[in-house]
Design a protein around this motif. Structure first.
Motif: not given
Length: 114
Positions: A14-35, A78-85
Motif C-alpha cells: 500500500v502506498t500513499k499514491k494508491c490512496d490518492v488514486y482511490s480518492f480520485g476514483m471515489v470522487t468521480l464515482k460520486i460525481l458521475m453516479g456510477k463507476h 473534477v480537475t483534482l480527481a483527474f490529477a489523482c488518477l
C-alpha cells in the motif's frame, strides 16, 4: 488503469499514491453516479481532457448547476480527481496537496459550515 488495485492485490504493498488514486476514483464515482470506467481512457489523452466539459462527467440524472460559482467549484473538484488518477503515480498530487487545494478553494464557496 487499476494500477493500484491490481498492484495491491498482487504485492500487498500500500502506498500513499494508491490512496490518492482511490480518492480520485471515489470522487468521480460520486460525481458521475456510477463507476468512472468510461472516463478512464481519457486519462491517457491530455488533449481530450482539455476539451472535456463538465456535462461529460456529472451524473446525468441530476440537473446541471445553474450557479457559475457552483460550476466552477465542480470543475475544480473534477480537475483534482483527474490529477489523482494520473497514470504515472509519481505525477499524482499528495493528499496534503489535494487538501490544500480544497482549503484554498473553500473561501470561494461562501457556504457557512457549522
Amino acid at each position: 488503469m487499476w494500477l493500484c488495485s491490481s498492484r495491491l492485490a498482487y504485492t500487498i504493498i500500500v502506498t500513499k499514491k494508491c490512496d490518492v488514486y482511490s480518492f480520485g476514483m471515489v470522487t468521480l464515482k460520486i460525481l458521475m453516479g456510477k463507476h468512472p470506467e468510461e472516463v478512464l481512457p481519457w486519462l491517457s489523452s491530455p488533449a481530450y481532457l482539455v476539451n472535456m466539459k463538465l456535462i461529460d462527467v456529472l451524473d446525468n440524472r441530476l440537473p446541471l448547476p445553474t450557479s457559475r460559482l457552483v460550476a466552477q467549484n465542480l470543475v475544480h473538484v473534477v480537475t483534482l480527481a483527474f490529477a489523482c488518477l494520473n497514470p504515472q503515480p509519481k505525477s499524482r498530487p499528495t493528499m496534503k496537496e489535494v487538501c490544500e487545494e480544497f482549503l484554498c478553494g473553500q473561501i470561494f464557496l461562501k457556504i457557512p459550515f457549522g
